[in-house]
Design an enzyme around this catalytic site. Structure first.
Site, PDB file in Angstrom:
ATOM      1  N   GLY A 141       0.791  -1.214   0.000  1.00  0.00           N
ATOM      2  CA  GLY A 141       0.000   0.000   0.000  1.00  0.00           C
ATOM      3  C   GLY A 141       0.831   1.275   0.000  1.00  0.00           C
ATOM      4  N   ILE A 142       0.434   2.221   0.832  1.00  0.00           N
ATOM      5  CA  ILE A 142       1.109   3.525   0.890  1.00  0.00           C
ATOM      6  C   ILE A 142       2.578   3.346   1.261  1.00  0.00           C
ATOM      7  N   ASN A 188       4.175   4.501   9.397  1.00  0.00           N
ATOM      8  CA  ASN A 188       3.100   4.309   8.424  1.00  0.00           C
ATOM      9  C   ASN A 188       2.191   3.123   8.750  1.00  0.00           C
ATOM     10  N   THR A 228      -7.402  -1.008  10.464  1.00  0.00           N
ATOM     11  CA  THR A 228      -8.751  -0.582  10.857  1.00  0.00           C
ATOM     12  C   THR A 228      -9.461  -1.763  11.521  1.00  0.00           C
ATOM     13  N   ASP A 274     -13.233  -1.366  12.077  1.00  0.00           N
ATOM     14  CA  ASP A 274     -14.374  -0.457  12.110  1.00  0.00           C
ATOM     15  C   ASP A 274     -15.616  -1.086  12.736  1.00  0.00           C
ATOM     16  N   GLY A 294     -18.085   4.705  12.581  1.00  0.00           N
ATOM     17  CA  GLY A 294     -17.450   3.388  12.662  1.00  0.00           C
ATOM     18  C   GLY A 294     -15.979   3.453  13.008  1.00  0.00           C
ATOM     19  N   TYR A 346     -10.089   4.342  15.456  1.00  0.00           N
ATOM     20  CA  TYR A 346      -9.116   4.772  14.434  1.00  0.00           C
ATOM     21  C   TYR A 346      -8.914   6.293  14.481  1.00  0.00           C
ATOM     22  N   TYR A 361      -8.933   9.202   1.188  1.00  0.00           N
ATOM     23  CA  TYR A 361      -9.109   7.798   0.777  1.00  0.00           C
ATOM     24  C   TYR A 361      -8.187   7.468  -0.397  1.00  0.00           C
ATOM     25  N   ILE A 362      -7.236   6.568  -0.127  1.00  0.00           N
ATOM     26  CA  ILE A 362      -6.193   6.196  -1.083  1.00  0.00           C
ATOM     27  C   ILE A 362      -6.454   4.751  -1.539  1.00  0.00           C
TER      28      ILE A 362
HETATM   29  N1  CAA Z   1     -19.765   7.209   4.825  1.00  0.00           N
HETATM   30  C1  CAA Z   1     -21.094   7.371   4.639  1.00  0.00           C
HETATM   31  N2  CAA Z   1     -22.037   6.558   5.163  1.00  0.00           N
HETATM   32  C2  CAA Z   1     -21.612   5.508   5.881  1.00  0.00           C
HETATM   33  C3  CAA Z   1     -20.243   5.266   6.105  1.00  0.00           C
HETATM   34  C4  CAA Z   1     -19.300   6.171   5.541  1.00  0.00           C
HETATM   35  N3  CAA Z   1     -17.973   6.013   5.704  1.00  0.00           N
HETATM   36  N4  CAA Z   1     -20.122   4.162   6.866  1.00  0.00           N
HETATM   37  C5  CAA Z   1     -21.351   3.725   7.108  1.00  0.00           C
HETATM   38  N5  CAA Z   1     -22.265   4.534   6.507  1.00  0.00           N
HETATM   39  C6  CAA Z   1     -23.720   4.382   6.532  1.00  0.00           C
HETATM   40  C7  CAA Z   1     -24.175   3.144   5.764  1.00  0.00           C
HETATM   41  O1  CAA Z   1     -24.264   3.414   4.376  1.00  0.00           O
HETATM   42  C8  CAA Z   1     -25.509   2.870   6.397  1.00  0.00           C
HETATM   43  O2  CAA Z   1     -26.442   3.773   5.846  1.00  0.00           O
HETATM   44  P1  CAA Z   1     -27.993   3.351   5.663  1.00  0.00           P
HETATM   45  O3  CAA Z   1     -28.497   3.086   7.065  1.00  0.00           O
HETATM   46  O4  CAA Z   1     -28.594   4.539   5.009  1.00  0.00           O
HETATM   47  O5  CAA Z   1     -27.976   2.110   4.817  1.00  0.00           O
HETATM   48  C9  CAA Z   1     -25.294   3.251   7.859  1.00  0.00           C
HETATM   49  O6  CAA Z   1     -24.126   4.118   7.881  1.00  0.00           O
HETATM   50  C10 CAA Z   1     -25.036   2.059   8.768  1.00  0.00           C
HETATM   51  O7  CAA Z   1     -23.979   1.291   8.186  1.00  0.00           O
HETATM   52  P2  CAA Z   1     -24.001  -0.305   8.147  1.00  0.00           P
HETATM   53  O8  CAA Z   1     -25.359  -0.813   7.768  1.00  0.00           O
HETATM   54  O9  CAA Z   1     -22.855  -0.727   7.289  1.00  0.00           O
HETATM   55  O10 CAA Z   1     -23.749  -0.650   9.688  1.00  0.00           O
HETATM   56  P3  CAA Z   1     -22.884  -1.832  10.284  1.00  0.00           P
HETATM   57  O11 CAA Z   1     -23.030  -1.775  11.757  1.00  0.00           O
HETATM   58  O12 CAA Z   1     -23.194  -3.122   9.589  1.00  0.00           O
HETATM   59  O13 CAA Z   1     -21.367  -1.478   9.892  1.00  0.00           O
HETATM   60  C11 CAA Z   1     -19.449  -0.058   9.741  1.00  0.00           C
HETATM   61  C12 CAA Z   1     -20.823  -0.288  10.380  1.00  0.00           C
HETATM   62  C13 CAA Z   1     -18.501  -1.197  10.136  1.00  0.00           C
HETATM   63  C14 CAA Z   1     -18.932   1.251  10.277  1.00  0.00           C
HETATM   64  C15 CAA Z   1     -19.573  -0.074   8.211  1.00  0.00           C
HETATM   65  O14 CAA Z   1     -20.633   0.784   7.842  1.00  0.00           O
HETATM   66  C16 CAA Z   1     -18.328   0.427   7.547  1.00  0.00           C
HETATM   67  O15 CAA Z   1     -17.381  -0.332   7.363  1.00  0.00           O
HETATM   68  N6  CAA Z   1     -18.300   1.718   7.145  1.00  0.00           N
HETATM   69  C17 CAA Z   1     -17.142   2.321   6.528  1.00  0.00           C
HETATM   70  C18 CAA Z   1     -16.433   3.191   7.537  1.00  0.00           C
HETATM   71  C19 CAA Z   1     -15.271   3.851   6.844  1.00  0.00           C
HETATM   72  O16 CAA Z   1     -15.461   4.791   6.094  1.00  0.00           O
HETATM   73  N7  CAA Z   1     -14.048   3.350   7.112  1.00  0.00           N
HETATM   74  C20 CAA Z   1     -12.884   3.840   6.442  1.00  0.00           C
HETATM   75  C21 CAA Z   1     -11.958   2.666   6.139  1.00  0.00           C
HETATM   76  S1  CAA Z   1     -10.584   3.143   5.112  1.00  0.00           S
HETATM   77  C22 CAA Z   1      -9.613   4.020   6.165  1.00  0.00           C
HETATM   78  O17 CAA Z   1      -9.816   4.117   7.345  1.00  0.00           O
HETATM   79  C23 CAA Z   1      -8.451   4.742   5.556  1.00  0.00           C
HETATM   80  C24 CAA Z   1      -8.508   6.175   5.880  1.00  0.00           C
HETATM   81  O18 CAA Z   1      -7.805   6.619   6.801  1.00  0.00           O
HETATM   82  C25 CAA Z   1      -9.296   7.077   5.033  1.00  0.00           C
HETATM   83  P1  NAP Z   2      -2.408  -1.485   4.024  1.00  0.00           P
HETATM   84  O1  NAP Z   2      -2.391  -1.565   2.545  1.00  0.00           O
HETATM   85  O2  NAP Z   2      -3.403  -2.274   4.791  1.00  0.00           O
HETATM   86  O3  NAP Z   2      -0.916  -1.832   4.560  1.00  0.00           O
HETATM   87  C1  NAP Z   2      -0.665  -1.775   5.920  1.00  0.00           C
HETATM   88  C2  NAP Z   2       0.779  -2.089   6.212  1.00  0.00           C
HETATM   89  O4  NAP Z   2       0.991  -1.986   7.631  1.00  0.00           O
HETATM   90  C3  NAP Z   2       1.175  -3.515   5.825  1.00  0.00           C
HETATM   91  O5  NAP Z   2       2.517  -3.523   5.389  1.00  0.00           O
HETATM   92  C4  NAP Z   2       1.057  -4.259   7.150  1.00  0.00           C
HETATM   93  O6  NAP Z   2       1.889  -5.415   7.222  1.00  0.00           O
HETATM   94  C5  NAP Z   2       1.551  -3.201   8.116  1.00  0.00           C
HETATM   95  N1  NAP Z   2       1.094  -3.456   9.481  1.00  0.00           N
HETATM   96  C6  NAP Z   2      -0.172  -3.528   9.937  1.00  0.00           C
HETATM   97  N2  NAP Z   2      -0.174  -3.808  11.252  1.00  0.00           N
HETATM   98  C7  NAP Z   2       1.119  -3.913  11.636  1.00  0.00           C
HETATM   99  C8  NAP Z   2       1.766  -4.224  12.847  1.00  0.00           C
HETATM  100  N3  NAP Z   2       1.076  -4.449  13.993  1.00  0.00           N
HETATM  101  N4  NAP Z   2       3.123  -4.256  12.867  1.00  0.00           N
HETATM  102  C9  NAP Z   2       3.816  -4.037  11.754  1.00  0.00           C
HETATM  103  N5  NAP Z   2       3.281  -3.730  10.576  1.00  0.00           N
HETATM  104  C10 NAP Z   2       1.933  -3.692  10.507  1.00  0.00           C
HETATM  105  O7  NAP Z   2      -2.624   0.016   4.518  1.00  0.00           O
HETATM  106  P2  NAP Z   2      -2.466   1.405   3.734  1.00  0.00           P
HETATM  107  O8  NAP Z   2      -3.763   1.751   3.145  1.00  0.00           O
HETATM  108  O9  NAP Z   2      -1.254   1.385   2.896  1.00  0.00           O
HETATM  109  O10 NAP Z   2      -2.254   2.385   4.979  1.00  0.00           O
HETATM  110  C11 NAP Z   2      -0.983   2.763   5.434  1.00  0.00           C
HETATM  111  C12 NAP Z   2      -1.144   3.817   6.527  1.00  0.00           C
HETATM  112  O11 NAP Z   2      -1.851   4.927   5.983  1.00  0.00           O
HETATM  113  C13 NAP Z   2      -1.977   3.348   7.722  1.00  0.00           C
HETATM  114  O12 NAP Z   2      -1.469   3.929   8.903  1.00  0.00           O
HETATM  115  C14 NAP Z   2      -3.345   3.903   7.424  1.00  0.00           C
HETATM  116  O13 NAP Z   2      -4.094   4.069   8.609  1.00  0.00           O
HETATM  117  C15 NAP Z   2      -2.969   5.204   6.780  1.00  0.00           C
HETATM  118  N6  NAP Z   2      -3.996   5.777   5.925  1.00  0.00           N
HETATM  119  C16 NAP Z   2      -4.470   5.050   4.859  1.00  0.00           C
HETATM  120  C17 NAP Z   2      -5.430   5.633   4.041  1.00  0.00           C
HETATM  121  C18 NAP Z   2      -6.009   4.928   2.858  1.00  0.00           C
HETATM  122  O14 NAP Z   2      -6.992   5.449   2.304  1.00  0.00           O
HETATM  123  N7  NAP Z   2      -5.461   3.817   2.405  1.00  0.00           N
HETATM  124  C19 NAP Z   2      -5.901   6.923   4.313  1.00  0.00           C
HETATM  125  C20 NAP Z   2      -5.386   7.603   5.407  1.00  0.00           C
HETATM  126  C21 NAP Z   2      -4.430   7.020   6.208  1.00  0.00           C
HETATM  127  P3  NAP Z   2       1.427  -6.777   6.468  1.00  0.00           P
HETATM  128  O15 NAP Z   2       1.624  -6.522   4.991  1.00  0.00           O
HETATM  129  O16 NAP Z   2       2.338  -7.816   6.987  1.00  0.00           O
HETATM  130  O17 NAP Z   2       0.000  -6.992   6.815  1.00  0.00           O
END
Ligand code: CAA
Ligand code: NAP
Length: 247
Positions: A19-20, A89, A93, A95, A150, A154, A186-187
């Site tokens: 990843g990153i 880095n 998650t 979530d 969620g 984080y 979001y990457i």
């Molecule tokens: N943006 C907008 N709406 C969202 C959302 C988001 N990120 N996450 C959840 N929702 C909404 C859903 O669409 C849903 O809407 P409706 O009720 O209208 O259908 C509502 O919230 C409830 O969601 P779920 O039905 O999915 O509820 P759940 O309990 O089954 O799951 C959850 C909850 C685990 C938080 C799941 O919704 C989820 O994974 N959401 C994504 C959260 C997210 O954005 N994570 C980022 C991951 S990538 C990252 O973290 C990198 C980074 O730094 C940017």
């Molecule tokens: P990724 O693709 O899931 O890669 C995560 C990396 O971290 C992997 O190399 C993983 O090792 C390593 N890692 C996880 N837990 C670890 C632990 N306990 N000890 C040592 N190494 C560990 O993630 P990514 O999207 O590239 O994200 C990198 C960083 O950017 C994270 O801190 C994330 O929170 C942040 N970030 C990501 C996004 C995005 O949109 N992708 C946005 C904002 C911030 P393994 O390969 O062995 O699993």
């Protein structure tokens, strides 16, 4: 534009094989840094990374474990030399809405995403102070600044990185060590691909540039901040998020 430099400086990139982190490792390697890329358990990805980049200094340990970090930083310094650049880095998650979140989901994220920043920074900062040079660059997140459903765990960890880095930046400012944060939006990596497709579609629709970012865009800023000439940027947090959150 980042210039290509000749350097013998040593850079450690945690989570540097996927990843990153993999983009950061590859770009620093291209620019002549001696790069140590670390990872947790995905051996297949680490091997593919090693073959693709030619970076042999790949180390497997848990960044949440202080003793393991101490052991591996000592090993890296023996293999490559003192650490000049630390890129915190690695991250995960787990979530869940807070009313459904387990203590384990909370703890895993805080240990991996925040404790790790203490662990690694603590282990390299004394040497950086003594040598009067260092760069500590930590990867936070848009969601640590804006909040995200969620992600109470984080977002707490990622916001914690900002306060940590501002405080450390003050402590080491007179010692040639800079401490900065990058908050990506979001990457396009495995972490984001794991989000439910319908939810991800809703998220991308709200990004003004209408697409996910690339890991390379984060790597370019890391290289810029790591440069020897970057002496006046410290305690800063940089947003790279396609206009999704303008802090
Ligand atoms: N943006 C907008 N709406 C969202 C959302 C988001 N990120 N996450 C959840 N929702 C909404 C859903 O669409 C849903 O809407 P409706 O009720 O209208 O259908 C509502 O919230 C409830 O969601 P779920 O039905 O999915 O509820 P759940 O309990 O089954 O799951 C959850 C909850 C685990 C938080 C799941 O919704 C989820 O994974 N959401 C994504 C959260 C997210 O954005 N994570 C980022 C991951 S990538 C990252 O973290 C990198 C980074 O730094 C940017
Ligand atoms: P990724 O693709 O899931 O890669 C995560 C990396 O971290 C992997 O190399 C993983 O090792 C390593 N890692 C996880 N837990 C670890 C632990 N306990 N000890 C040592 N190494 C560990 O993630 P990514 O999207 O590239 O994200 C990198 C960083 O950017 C994270 O801190 C994330 O929170 C942040 N970030 C990501 C996004 C995005 O949109 N992708 C946005 C904002 C911030 P393994 O390969 O062995 O699993």
């Amino acid at each position: 534009m980042v210039r290509k430099i000749e350097t013998s400086r040593v850079a450690v990139v945690t989570g540097g094989t996927r990843g990153i982190g993999a983009s950061i490792s590859a770009l620093l390697h291209k620019f002549g840094y001696k790069v140590a890329a670390t990872y947790m358990g995905n051996d297949k990805a680490a091997e593919a990374f090693r073959e693709k980049t030619g970076i042999d200094a790949v180390y497997k340990f848990n960044v949440a474990d202080y003793d393991a970090c101490a052991e591996y930083i000592a090993r890296i310094e023996k293999d490559l030399g003192p650490v000049d650049i630390l890129v915190n880095n690695a991250g995960i998650t787990r979530d869940a809405f807070l009313h459904k979140m387990t203590p384990q989901q909370w703890q895993e994220v805080i240990h991996t995403n925040l404790d790790s920043v203490f662990n690694l920074s603590r282990l390299v900062v004394e040497g950086m102070r003594q040598r009067e040079f260092g760069r500590i660059i930590s990867i936070s997140s848009i969601n640590g600044l804006s909040g995200q459903v969620g992600q109470t765990n984080y977002a707490a960890a990622k916001a914690g990185i900002v306060g940590f880095s501002k405080s450390l930046a003050l402590e080491v400012a007179s010692k040639g060590v800079t401490v900065n944060v990058i908050a990506p939006g979001y990457i396009d990596t495995d972490m984001v691909r794991a989000v439910d497709a319908t939810i991800l579609e809703k998220i991308v629709a709200k990004i003004p540039v209408k697409k996910l970012g690339s890991a390379d865009s984060i790597a370019r800023l890391v290289a810029f901040l790591a440069d020897d000439d970057n002496v006046f940027i410290t305690g800063a947090t940089f947003n790279i998020n396609g206009g999704q959150y303008m802090a």
